[in-house]
Scaffold this motif. Sequence first.
Motif, PDB file in Angstrom:
ATOM      1  N   PHE A  15       0.956  -1.276   0.055  1.00  0.00           N
ATOM      2  CA  PHE A  15      -0.011   0.026  -0.004  1.00  0.00           C
ATOM      3  C   PHE A  15       0.870   1.272   0.064  1.00  0.00           C
ATOM      4  N   GLY A  16       1.945   1.215   0.627  1.00  0.00           N
ATOM      5  CA  GLY A  16       2.908   2.390   0.541  1.00  0.00           C
ATOM      6  C   GLY A  16       3.232   2.747  -0.763  1.00  0.00           C
ATOM      7  N   GLY A  17       4.013   1.609  -1.284  1.00  0.00           N
ATOM      8  CA  GLY A  17       4.854   2.049  -2.619  1.00  0.00           C
ATOM      9  C   GLY A  17       3.798   2.292  -3.661  1.00  0.00           C
ATOM     10  N   LEU A  34       8.175  -1.707  -9.384  1.00  0.00           N
ATOM     11  CA  LEU A  34       8.690  -3.018  -9.235  1.00  0.00           C
ATOM     12  C   LEU A  34       7.890  -3.698  -8.302  1.00  0.00           C
ATOM     13  N   GLU A  35       7.552  -4.963  -8.308  1.00  0.00           N
ATOM     14  CA  GLU A  35       7.009  -5.487  -7.368  1.00  0.00           C
ATOM     15  C   GLU A  35       7.293  -7.257  -7.368  1.00  0.00           C
ATOM     16  N   GLN A  36       7.826  -7.811  -6.552  1.00  0.00           N
ATOM     17  CA  GLN A  36       8.058  -9.353  -6.670  1.00  0.00           C
ATOM     18  C   GLN A  36       6.829 -10.120  -6.858  1.00  0.00           C
ATOM     19  N   ASN A  37       5.838  -9.943  -6.214  1.00  0.00           N
ATOM     20  CA  ASN A  37       4.605 -10.712  -6.326  1.00  0.00           C
ATOM     21  C   ASN A  37       3.827 -10.445  -7.731  1.00  0.00           C
ATOM     22  N   GLY A  42       0.666  -6.251  -1.097  1.00  0.00           N
ATOM     23  CA  GLY A  42       1.612  -6.774   0.148  1.00  0.00           C
ATOM     24  C   GLY A  42       0.990  -7.362   0.936  1.00  0.00           C
ATOM     25  N   LYS A  43       0.987  -6.816   2.312  1.00  0.00           N
ATOM     26  CA  LYS A  43       0.507  -7.711   3.479  1.00  0.00           C
ATOM     27  C   LYS A  43      -0.997  -7.358   3.550  1.00  0.00           C
ATOM     28  N   ALA A  44      -1.527  -6.669   2.652  1.00  0.00           N
ATOM     29  CA  ALA A  44      -3.102  -6.647   2.572  1.00  0.00           C
ATOM     30  C   ALA A  44      -3.548  -7.257   1.137  1.00  0.00           C
ATOM     31  N   TRP A  57      -5.557 -12.261   5.103  1.00  0.00           N
ATOM     32  CA  TRP A  57      -5.612 -12.578   6.301  1.00  0.00           C
ATOM     33  C   TRP A  57      -6.666 -11.566   6.803  1.00  0.00           C
ATOM     34  N   MET A  58      -6.868 -11.946   8.134  1.00  0.00           N
ATOM     35  CA  MET A  58      -7.787 -10.673   8.816  1.00  0.00           C
ATOM     36  C   MET A  58      -7.340  -9.416   8.514  1.00  0.00           C
ATOM     37  N   VAL A  59      -8.166  -8.585   7.697  1.00  0.00           N
ATOM     38  CA  VAL A  59      -7.632  -7.128   7.489  1.00  0.00           C
ATOM     39  C   VAL A  59      -8.838  -6.240   7.615  1.00  0.00           C
ATOM     40  N   CYS A  60      -8.912  -5.538   8.691  1.00  0.00           N
ATOM     41  CA  CYS A  60     -10.081  -4.617   8.887  1.00  0.00           C
ATOM     42  C   CYS A  60      -9.432  -3.236   9.044  1.00  0.00           C
ATOM     43  N   CYS A  61     -10.020  -2.400   8.212  1.00  0.00           N
ATOM     44  CA  CYS A  61      -9.262  -0.813   8.014  1.00  0.00           C
ATOM     45  C   CYS A  61     -10.221   0.071   8.539  1.00  0.00           C
ATOM     46  N   LYS A 233      11.773  -9.094  -8.615  1.00  0.00           N
ATOM     47  CA  LYS A 233      12.371  -8.861  -7.464  1.00  0.00           C
ATOM     48  C   LYS A 233      13.521  -8.119  -7.486  1.00  0.00           C
ATOM     49  N   VAL A 234      13.638  -7.014  -6.992  1.00  0.00           N
ATOM     50  CA  VAL A 234      14.837  -6.086  -6.990  1.00  0.00           C
ATOM     51  C   VAL A 234      15.727  -6.768  -5.863  1.00  0.00           C
ATOM     52  N   ASP A 235      17.055  -6.977  -6.660  1.00  0.00           N
ATOM     53  CA  ASP A 235      18.163  -7.770  -5.723  1.00  0.00           C
ATOM     54  C   ASP A 235      18.902  -6.661  -5.211  1.00  0.00           C
ATOM     55  N   GLY A 456       6.104   3.435   3.330  1.00  0.00           N
ATOM     56  CA  GLY A 456       5.275   2.345   3.928  1.00  0.00           C
ATOM     57  C   GLY A 456       5.153   2.404   5.533  1.00  0.00           C
ATOM     58  N   CYS A 457       4.978   1.362   6.200  1.00  0.00           N
ATOM     59  CA  CYS A 457       4.439   1.495   7.490  1.00  0.00           C
ATOM     60  C   CYS A 457       5.982   1.601   8.403  1.00  0.00           C
ATOM     61  N   ASP A 458       7.111   1.632   7.832  1.00  0.00           N
ATOM     62  CA  ASP A 458       8.410   1.701   8.565  1.00  0.00           C
ATOM     63  C   ASP A 458       8.625   3.101   8.894  1.00  0.00           C
TER      64      ASP A 458
HETATM   65  C1  LIG Z   1      -1.717 -11.116   9.432  1.00  0.00           C
HETATM   66  C2  LIG Z   1      -1.917  -9.553   9.157  1.00  0.00           C
HETATM   67  C3  LIG Z   1      -3.133  -9.255   9.524  1.00  0.00           C
HETATM   68  C4  LIG Z   1      -3.218  -7.398   9.521  1.00  0.00           C
HETATM   69  N1  LIG Z   1      -4.520  -6.877   9.797  1.00  0.00           N
HETATM   70  C5  LIG Z   1      -4.682  -5.730   9.486  1.00  0.00           C
HETATM   71  C6  LIG Z   1      -5.876  -5.011   9.925  1.00  0.00           C
HETATM   72  O1  LIG Z   1      -6.656  -5.705  10.374  1.00  0.00           O
HETATM   73  N2  LIG Z   1      -5.932  -3.850   9.663  1.00  0.00           N
HETATM   74  C7  LIG Z   1      -4.963  -3.161   9.130  1.00  0.00           C
HETATM   75  O2  LIG Z   1      -5.183  -1.695   8.636  1.00  0.00           O
HETATM   76  N3  LIG Z   1      -3.892  -3.481   8.642  1.00  0.00           N
HETATM   77  C8  LIG Z   1      -3.497  -4.848   8.986  1.00  0.00           C
HETATM   78  N4  LIG Z   1      -2.183  -5.526   8.735  1.00  0.00           N
HETATM   79  C9  LIG Z   1      -1.137  -4.541   8.430  1.00  0.00           C
HETATM   80  C10 LIG Z   1      -1.215  -3.943   6.964  1.00  0.00           C
HETATM   81  O3  LIG Z   1      -1.397  -4.974   6.266  1.00  0.00           O
HETATM   82  C11 LIG Z   1       0.253  -3.526   6.680  1.00  0.00           C
HETATM   83  O4  LIG Z   1       0.497  -2.371   8.025  1.00  0.00           O
HETATM   84  C12 LIG Z   1       0.363  -2.737   5.507  1.00  0.00           C
HETATM   85  O5  LIG Z   1      -0.348  -3.278   4.669  1.00  0.00           O
HETATM   86  C13 LIG Z   1       1.940  -2.603   5.109  1.00  0.00           C
HETATM   87  O6  LIG Z   1       2.166  -1.823   3.845  1.00  0.00           O
HETATM   88  P1  LIG Z   1       3.397  -1.370   3.449  1.00  0.00           P
HETATM   89  O7  LIG Z   1       3.245  -0.688   2.324  1.00  0.00           O
HETATM   90  O8  LIG Z   1       4.104  -0.793   4.689  1.00  0.00           O
HETATM   91  O9  LIG Z   1       4.551  -2.815   3.090  1.00  0.00           O
HETATM   92  P2  LIG Z   1       4.009  -4.276   2.688  1.00  0.00           P
HETATM   93  O10 LIG Z   1       2.589  -4.538   2.727  1.00  0.00           O
HETATM   94  O11 LIG Z   1       5.088  -5.250   3.343  1.00  0.00           O
HETATM   95  O12 LIG Z   1       4.663  -4.171   1.138  1.00  0.00           O
HETATM   96  C14 LIG Z   1       5.933  -4.342   0.771  1.00  0.00           C
HETATM   97  C15 LIG Z   1       5.911  -4.648  -0.770  1.00  0.00           C
HETATM   98  O13 LIG Z   1       7.139  -4.647  -1.199  1.00  0.00           O
HETATM   99  C16 LIG Z   1       7.399  -5.630  -1.945  1.00  0.00           C
HETATM  100  N5  LIG Z   1       8.804  -6.145  -1.983  1.00  0.00           N
HETATM  101  C17 LIG Z   1       9.490  -6.246  -0.852  1.00  0.00           C
HETATM  102  N6  LIG Z   1      10.959  -6.498  -1.259  1.00  0.00           N
HETATM  103  C18 LIG Z   1      10.918  -6.254  -2.595  1.00  0.00           C
HETATM  104  C19 LIG Z   1      12.149  -6.551  -3.515  1.00  0.00           C
HETATM  105  N7  LIG Z   1      13.315  -6.684  -3.013  1.00  0.00           N
HETATM  106  N8  LIG Z   1      11.561  -6.498  -4.844  1.00  0.00           N
HETATM  107  C20 LIG Z   1      10.450  -6.124  -5.186  1.00  0.00           C
HETATM  108  N9  LIG Z   1       9.291  -6.021  -4.284  1.00  0.00           N
HETATM  109  C21 LIG Z   1       9.547  -6.089  -3.136  1.00  0.00           C
HETATM  110  C22 LIG Z   1       6.456  -6.890  -1.101  1.00  0.00           C
HETATM  111  O14 LIG Z   1       6.136  -7.810  -1.996  1.00  0.00           O
HETATM  112  C23 LIG Z   1       5.289  -6.001  -0.978  1.00  0.00           C
HETATM  113  O15 LIG Z   1       4.295  -5.912  -2.051  1.00  0.00           O
HETATM  114  C24 LIG Z   1      -2.031  -6.709   8.754  1.00  0.00           C
HETATM  115  C25 LIG Z   1      -0.884  -7.484   8.312  1.00  0.00           C
HETATM  116  C26 LIG Z   1      -0.719  -8.891   8.554  1.00  0.00           C
HETATM  117  C27 LIG Z   1       0.516  -9.419   7.975  1.00  0.00           C
END
Ligand SMILES: Cc1cc2nc3c(=O)[nH]c(=O)nc-3n(C[C@H](O)[C@H](O)[C@H](O)COP(=O)(O)OP(=O)(O)OC[C@H]3O[C@@H](n4cnc5c(N)ncnc54)[C@H](O)[C@@H]3O)c2cc1C
Length: 492
Positions: A15-17, A34-37, A42-44, A57-61, A233-235, A456-458
Amino acid sequence: MATNGYDAIIVGAGFGGATTAALMAKRGMKVLLLEQNAKAGGKAMAFSKGAYTYTAWMVCCAPTVDNHFETVLNELGMRERVELVAPGIQGSTFKNSKGEWVVGPQDPTPDPNNIFDWLEVPEEARADALTLLADLTLMPPEEIAKLDDISYAEWLGRYKINKGLYSFLIGPVADGCFMVPVDALAASEAVGTIQQVFLRGGGVFAKGGIGTVAEAFAESVKINGGDVIMKTKVDRIIVDNGQVTGVMADGKTYNAPIVISNAGIQPTVLKLVGEQHFDKSYVNYVKGLVPTLAMIGVRYFLNKEVITKVPYGTLFTTETPWTMERWIKAKDGKNMPEDITVWYEVPSNYDPKAAPPGHQIVLTGIWSPCDPEMSTEQHEIWWKKIDEMMFKVFPAMEAAIELREGYSTTDVSKLTRDSVLPGLGGECIGLSQVIGQAGAYKPSAKTPIQGLFYVGCDAAGTGIGVHQAIDSGMKVAKIVQQYHLMHEATIS
Ligand SMILES: Cc1cc2nc3c(=O)[nH]c(=O)nc-3n(C[C@H](O)[C@H](O)[C@H](O)COP(=O)(O)OP(=O)(O)OC[C@H]3O[C@@H](n4cnc5c(N)ncnc54)[C@H](O)[C@@H]3O)c2cc1C
């Protein structure tokens, strides 16, 4: 082979990217995502299996009103592409002093007295309870900013409230939104975010899974002249003389003076760029950052509708709020408490097409260590605990199971974040919620390397999980555009 001509490359379509790439493309920058999947989210990420659709998985926003999902979709002109839903009810279920599991008030704006009755708040404690709720809901931003150095537990400790209300404000609310023990969670982060939910509602989903929003963002990058390459995947992120110059993926070099990494701060510094490009003190800072805990869970595919109406809920008791001490005792799975907080989501209760007629999928989650190397035997301990909790509260569920599928931190890490430090990689959210890493101490989106940013969330965002990632994406898009324009204006 080198590919030229991008203003910026975004590594990862979580979601961040995806947010930052989409906004920058819409605002006129030439971007490569660029996305590896195989798809964004990502996590959602949105998943499907047979006739079932759901989020991984369970994701409620949250929040439901005035949320970033709509703001970004509107700016991109993609609002019609996604069907967001906010049913307004939920099924938080509390085990009262008689040992009965009781569902909380279903009204979207319940009378506080109905909540107090449910949580067994004694009459004489209600005035204090109301003061706490009012302070939580109405605290101005400048007061919230003063709470960076204290924990949410310490802040709650200023009020005399009963165990029922205390456990509600931690279990279903803070433990689920932040995935950080209450005594490690920065009070500023907690109060600011919980306030958003209290004032603007919780429980936003998308038909087909919330990941469809990130897919729309990625599609918008292409519509606005950018490139999106999935399954790549970015190496390596290439740095020359303290300046980023591009990335390497699948043996190809992609050049750009700006790279934005959604891969996580620790994997970016320690793996994709390499420690040698940073000062030792920055590397130590990065290594010392503490993530949220992880979520592990079970997906139940049912041959009948067992949980009616509510799209999501939580099972909690006065004993289930996590503290650091309680978590340290429980985390190896050997000293599991009798009850633990379970979160669940029922996609077909907000999206009738999410399951075949008469069937249901229930996604569940509980806290887990972040370690992607945990064994299946260790996962099974936590999965069994979820079975036990769910079957206690929903006795008809066990007999209705057609398929039971566990997911773990191994799956989360494989899908989203490389493990570069022992025990880490499967974390649920990111790095910017604990004391010392939230508010004014939040990791910066800017790195010491020219042209390299995190998203992203970091870094940079606030709020609950997915909303926080979008918040970061919006802020980073702005920072990077400014950086880009300043460089165009002064150097080029
Ligand atoms: C089990 C679980 C339950 C959750 N439940 C909730 C909820 O109920 N409500 C809520 O709001 N949030 C929930 N979250 C949290 C939420 O999903 C995350 O906080 C948010 O989606 C993170 O987004 P992000 O952009 O920070 O990172 P990520 O989602 O981690 O995205 C990172 C992306 O970068 C890609 N990537 C990484 N390395 C590389 C590389 N080298 N080359 C290319 N691509 C790469 C990954 O494939 C991924 O698509 C949950 C998360 C999990 C795991």
